[in-house]
Enzyme design. Structure first.
Site, PDB file in Angstrom:
ATOM      1  N   CYS A   1      -5.216   3.651 -33.041  1.00  0.00           N
ATOM      2  CA  CYS A   1      -3.751   3.577 -33.086  1.00  0.00           C
ATOM      3  C   CYS A   1      -3.226   2.205 -33.492  1.00  0.00           C
ATOM      4  O   CYS A   1      -2.020   2.040 -33.687  1.00  0.00           O
ATOM      5  CB  CYS A   1      -3.163   3.999 -31.740  1.00  0.00           C
ATOM      6  SG  CYS A   1      -3.560   2.859 -30.414  1.00  0.00           S
TER       7      CYS A   1
ATOM      8  N   ARG B   1     -29.776  29.764 -22.162  1.00  0.00           N
ATOM      9  CA  ARG B   1     -29.738  29.296 -20.781  1.00  0.00           C
ATOM     10  C   ARG B   1     -28.301  29.267 -20.237  1.00  0.00           C
ATOM     11  O   ARG B   1     -28.067  29.570 -19.086  1.00  0.00           O
ATOM     12  CB  ARG B   1     -30.343  27.890 -20.717  1.00  0.00           C
ATOM     13  CG  ARG B   1     -30.399  27.329 -19.348  1.00  0.00           C
ATOM     14  CD  ARG B   1     -31.066  25.964 -19.356  1.00  0.00           C
ATOM     15  NE  ARG B   1     -31.353  25.542 -18.013  1.00  0.00           N
ATOM     16  CZ  ARG B   1     -30.443  25.071 -17.172  1.00  0.00           C
ATOM     17  NH1 ARG B   1     -29.206  24.941 -17.564  1.00  0.00           N
ATOM     18  NH2 ARG B   1     -30.776  24.724 -15.948  1.00  0.00           N
TER      19      ARG B   1
ATOM     20  N   CYS C   1      -7.913   0.570 -24.806  1.00  0.00           N
ATOM     21  CA  CYS C   1      -6.630   0.835 -25.442  1.00  0.00           C
ATOM     22  C   CYS C   1      -5.814   1.575 -24.404  1.00  0.00           C
ATOM     23  O   CYS C   1      -6.251   2.608 -23.897  1.00  0.00           O
ATOM     24  CB  CYS C   1      -6.849   1.715 -26.679  1.00  0.00           C
ATOM     25  SG  CYS C   1      -5.312   2.448 -27.261  1.00  0.00           S
TER      26      CYS C   1
ATOM     27  N   GLU D   1     -39.216  28.498 -24.645  1.00  0.00           N
ATOM     28  CA  GLU D   1     -38.429  27.620 -25.512  1.00  0.00           C
ATOM     29  C   GLU D   1     -38.400  28.166 -26.927  1.00  0.00           C
ATOM     30  O   GLU D   1     -39.422  28.630 -27.450  1.00  0.00           O
ATOM     31  CB  GLU D   1     -39.043  26.215 -25.581  1.00  0.00           C
ATOM     32  CG  GLU D   1     -39.279  25.549 -24.260  1.00  0.00           C
ATOM     33  CD  GLU D   1     -37.993  25.195 -23.532  1.00  0.00           C
ATOM     34  OE1 GLU D   1     -37.834  25.669 -22.380  1.00  0.00           O
ATOM     35  OE2 GLU D   1     -37.167  24.467 -24.105  1.00  0.00           O
TER      36      GLU D   1
ATOM     37  N   GLU E   1     -50.706  42.842 -49.979  1.00  0.00           N
ATOM     38  CA  GLU E   1     -51.005  44.057 -49.212  1.00  0.00           C
ATOM     39  C   GLU E   1     -49.944  44.282 -48.138  1.00  0.00           C
ATOM     40  O   GLU E   1     -49.505  45.396 -47.876  1.00  0.00           O
ATOM     41  CB  GLU E   1     -52.384  43.934 -48.534  1.00  0.00           C
ATOM     42  CG  GLU E   1     -53.554  43.972 -49.488  1.00  0.00           C
ATOM     43  CD  GLU E   1     -53.636  45.304 -50.225  1.00  0.00           C
ATOM     44  OE1 GLU E   1     -53.341  46.339 -49.608  1.00  0.00           O
ATOM     45  OE2 GLU E   1     -53.964  45.282 -51.433  1.00  0.00           O
ATOM     46  N   TYR E   2     -49.578  43.181 -47.498  1.00  0.00           N
ATOM     47  CA  TYR E   2     -48.586  43.261 -46.421  1.00  0.00           C
ATOM     48  C   TYR E   2     -47.271  43.811 -46.963  1.00  0.00           C
ATOM     49  O   TYR E   2     -46.693  44.742 -46.418  1.00  0.00           O
ATOM     50  CB  TYR E   2     -48.389  41.871 -45.806  1.00  0.00           C
ATOM     51  CG  TYR E   2     -47.345  41.830 -44.708  1.00  0.00           C
ATOM     52  CD1 TYR E   2     -47.707  42.014 -43.375  1.00  0.00           C
ATOM     53  CD2 TYR E   2     -45.995  41.606 -45.000  1.00  0.00           C
ATOM     54  CE1 TYR E   2     -46.754  41.975 -42.362  1.00  0.00           C
ATOM     55  CE2 TYR E   2     -45.035  41.570 -43.990  1.00  0.00           C
ATOM     56  CZ  TYR E   2     -45.427  41.752 -42.678  1.00  0.00           C
ATOM     57  OH  TYR E   2     -44.478  41.732 -41.679  1.00  0.00           O
TER      58      TYR E   2
ATOM     59  N   LYS F   1     -42.661  12.770 -18.424  1.00  0.00           N
ATOM     60  CA  LYS F   1     -42.274  12.530 -19.814  1.00  0.00           C
ATOM     61  C   LYS F   1     -42.986  11.289 -20.332  1.00  0.00           C
ATOM     62  O   LYS F   1     -43.071  10.287 -19.633  1.00  0.00           O
ATOM     63  CB  LYS F   1     -40.771  12.314 -19.884  1.00  0.00           C
ATOM     64  CG  LYS F   1     -39.980  13.567 -19.558  1.00  0.00           C
ATOM     65  CD  LYS F   1     -38.831  13.651 -20.509  1.00  0.00           C
ATOM     66  CE  LYS F   1     -37.590  14.189 -19.884  1.00  0.00           C
ATOM     67  NZ  LYS F   1     -36.469  14.115 -20.766  1.00  0.00           N
TER      68      LYS F   1
ATOM     69  N   LYS G   1     -44.707  20.133 -22.491  1.00  0.00           N
ATOM     70  CA  LYS G   1     -43.278  20.317 -22.286  1.00  0.00           C
ATOM     71  C   LYS G   1     -42.651  20.390 -23.674  1.00  0.00           C
ATOM     72  O   LYS G   1     -42.578  19.385 -24.387  1.00  0.00           O
ATOM     73  CB  LYS G   1     -42.705  19.154 -21.484  1.00  0.00           C
ATOM     74  CG  LYS G   1     -41.249  19.333 -21.136  1.00  0.00           C
ATOM     75  CD  LYS G   1     -40.847  18.295 -20.108  1.00  0.00           C
ATOM     76  CE  LYS G   1     -39.393  18.362 -19.700  1.00  0.00           C
ATOM     77  NZ  LYS G   1     -38.437  18.774 -20.677  1.00  0.00           N
TER      78      LYS G   1
END
Ligand code: IVH
Length: 657
Positions: free
Chosen positions: A403, A139, A418, A175, A39-40, A306, A118
């Site tokens: 190297c 951002r 190095c 986000e 239908e959509y 966190k 978060k």
């Protein structure tokens, strides 16, 4: 007659657009489809047909216009106003309690906290104008982002037209991410290592069709525009506009309730369709936010907690050695791939040889590894009881893997180095650093392109970048007129730079972004810095003896002196970074149409000169800048006795007439 017909068609087109948006919202946001796909599709095709037949009713906000067929040439820059801040974060309950204590010192009124997931995604800012999608921005550095509108528009969850008649600008932030389900499908096809990088990479693709195919999602968690007196009411208003907001937010009456919610959410978060790495705690009463205030990087009224990173056991297959920009050799553990918190881990850093000895780690050992957020996974321990005699000792390399020159170890250092100035790995990394965003910002010379330029021998040193020509670039397969022009233009643009960028781009040991800024404040030119004495450098806030020595040694080295001379002879123009503070601490609001400025221009001028800008008049507003046909803000300003000034009075404040 024709007119009536036209109207009927226009109405039908508008009706179809509205219905399709509504079905999209139910399907993508509420996860509760109202009709079946067949239908959509029928409705969608009906709309497509009508729009094709009656192009006079074209609208960029039609659901058929979400995915642009055309590729994006390059992303335009756009200023964030206000700046996009970050959050202070912690893993400890104690610090959450301390956060609340700090709040209590500046707030005497009652307040509540909101606790939200978060989301581990890529931060974006979305602007609606008069309830229609206007722009979507990355951002960037927090001040200026990329205009990725064409890619954001492909996100079917995000309405192009809001379910409201809100007038003016509405700025929301949130986000962009891949749902867990989507990501697990994508990694069958793409070499993504984690969902967040995949999302930010996808946002920056130049082909909106490909972005649409990958299927990004979005949730909004921050509202800049004043819509209500609390954060949660504001979120609900957004929801009624049809904007997807963070699901599962909680209101906590006090900090102990926050801690309870945090514990409960630790397992609840698994039921969310996306990856989360913690919770965000925010003061709910919006008027308190300005009272509590901000640091230069983050609001003091919010805090992120966190969850401890996830751990897993795997096997160490072999160790490889990486050469860094300054010649330091880092051992890297190559692991039997293992899936932890949303991504496949194949490598972990071993930092240096002391770490290998401390862990007593051998090839073929079973190891426990830990991964948290953006941090590179690390090995935390060896499972000794799993050893079966097949383990092989890891020996220190004696020559540079790039190297082949012998490595050395200074007496006071743990690192192997190095010291060959012509080491290809170091040259490559120095050039990549020089071109990078925070350094000279040569946009079209990313890591891949620098590697190509070196591979085809088109550059050997940093200044060679400024000697590139179209003919040289054409030697690289697949580089044609357009991309060659883009590269040369971005090289040309980088010639006009600031002292801070130039200092940072030199890659002096211990001189990062922050110290480069400080040095650019203290010294007027690169010459002055090159000839600086010990005392002047030592006087800079936060600079240690070792760093002073590094800076002086760097500028005494003939190779570096030649490099700078060579760069300056390539017509690099270094401007001193200016920081005006003429509008410091002054809060402006604008009403009506201005003669000299576009809205964004004047906002930028205010911010660049140290002032602040707000969409709405409040008791904190210092000045209302009035243009032609002022709106209701004028009445409010009069009521609150806010000083009203004209555009030319504003220019006077800047010292311009
Ligand atoms: S509020 C002033 N709420 O985490 C910044 N941020 O580590 C206000 N994030 O930059 C941000 N989920 O991009 C907020 N529910 C949430 C969030 C959230 C994810 C991101 C955001 C922020 C970063 C800080």
């Amino acid at each position: 007659m024709v007119k009536i017909n036209d109207n009927v068609i226009r109405e039908r087109i508008e009706q179809l657009r509205k219905i399709i948006e509504k079905y999209d919202y139910h399907y993508y946001v509420l996860n509760d489809p109202l009709i079946d796909d067949y239908e959509y599709d029928k409705l969608y095709h009906q709309l497509l047909e009508l729009e094709k037949k009656y192009p006079q009713f074209y609208s960029q906000f039609s659901p058929t216009q979400r995915v642009s067929e055309k590729n994006i040439e390059n992303f335009e820059k756009f200023s964030h106003n206000p700046r996009m801040l970050s959050l202070e974060n912690t893993y400890s309950d104690r610090e959450i309690l301390e956060f609340d204590k700090r709040i209590k010192t500046s707030v005497k009124d009652n307040y509540t906290y909101t606790v939200e997931p978060k989301i581990d995604g890529a931060a974006v800012s979305i602007i609606y104008r008069d309830s229609k999608f206007f722009k979507g921005l990355t951002r960037g550095d927090g001040n200026i982002g990329d205009d990725v509108s064409a890619n954001i528009k492909t996100i079917r969850e995000l309405p192009l037209v809001l379910n409201t008649e809100y007038k003016g600008e509405l700025i929301v932030r949130g986000e962009v991410f891949f749902t867990k389900e989507r990501f697990s499908k994508l990694i069958e096809k793409y070499p993504f290592s984690n969902a967040r990088n995949a999302a930010s990479g996808t946002l920056k693709l130049l082909a909106p069709k490909e972005v649409a195919r990958r299927g990004l999602s979005i949730r909004i968690h921050t509202v800049i525009t004043d819509l209500a007196s609390t954060h949660t009411e504001t979120l609900e208003i957004l929801k009624s506009f049809g904007i997807p907001i963070v699901e599962k937010y909680y209101i906590a009456k006090n900090i102990l309730e926050v801690l309870d919610i945090k514990e409960k959410f630790k397992t609840d978060r698994d039921t969310l369709p996306y990856e989360t790495d913690g919770i965000v705690i925010k003061i709910n009463q919006l008027y308190l936010r300005d009272i509590i205030g901000y640091t230069s990087k983050s609001p003091k009224w919010a805090f992120a907690f966190k969850y401890e990173p996830e751990r897993s056991i795997t096997k160490l297959l072999y160790v490889s050695f990486q050469v860094g920009r300054t010649g330091i050799i880092t051992p890297v553990a190559n692991l039997d791939p293992v899936y932890i918190s949303g991504s496949t881990v194949k490598r972990a850093t071993l930092h240096n040889f002391d770490e290998i000895e401390r862990l007593d780690i051998k090839i073929n050992d079973h190891v426990e590894i830990e991964k948290s957020g953006e941090i590179i996974p690390k090995i935390i321990r060896v499972l000794n009881d799993k050893r079966d005699g097949t383990e092989i000792k890891i020996s220190k390399p004696t020559i540079c893997p790039s190297c082949g020159q012998p490595l050395i170890q200074y007496e006071d250092e743990v690192a192997l180095r190095c010291i060959n100035k012509n080491c290809p790995a170091q040259i490559e990394l120095s050039i990549i650093h020089f071109c990078s965003k925070k350094a000279m910002n040569i946009e079209n010379l990313g890591e891949m392109m620098v590697k190509k330029l070196l591979q085809y021998d088109l550059i050997k040193t940093i200044p060679d970048i400024y000697r590139l020509t179209k003919e040289k670039l054409f030697q690289i397969p697949r580089i044609k007129e357009k991309s060659a022009n883009n590269i040369l233009n971005s090289i040309e643009n980088s010639k006009k730079t600031t002292l801070k960028r130039f200092i940072y781009s030199l890659g002096i040991k211990n001189v990062g972004e922050f110290l480069s800024e400080k040095l650019a404040e203290v010294f007027d030119s690169i010459d002055e810095l090159m000839n600086s004495d010990y005392e002047k450098l030592k006087g800079i806030e936060g600079i240690g003896d070792e760093t002073v020595r590094n800076i002086q040694m760097f500028f005494k080295n003939q190779g570096n002196i030649n490099l700078i001379k060579d760069l300056l002879s390539c017509k690099i123009k270094i401007e001193k970074d200016k920081k005006s503070e003429v509008l410091k601490g002054i809060l402006f609001v604008i009403t009506g149409t201005l003669k000299n400025f576009k809205r964004d221009e004047i906002k930028n001028i205010i911010i660049e000169n140290g002032g602040n800008f707000s969409e709405n008049v409040s008791t904190k507003t210092n000045y209302l800048i009035m243009g032609e046909n002022p709106g209701s803000k004028l009445d409010k300003a009069k009521k609150l006795k806010v000083k009203i000034i004209s555009e030319s009075e504003f220019l006077n404040m800047l010292g311009k007439r």
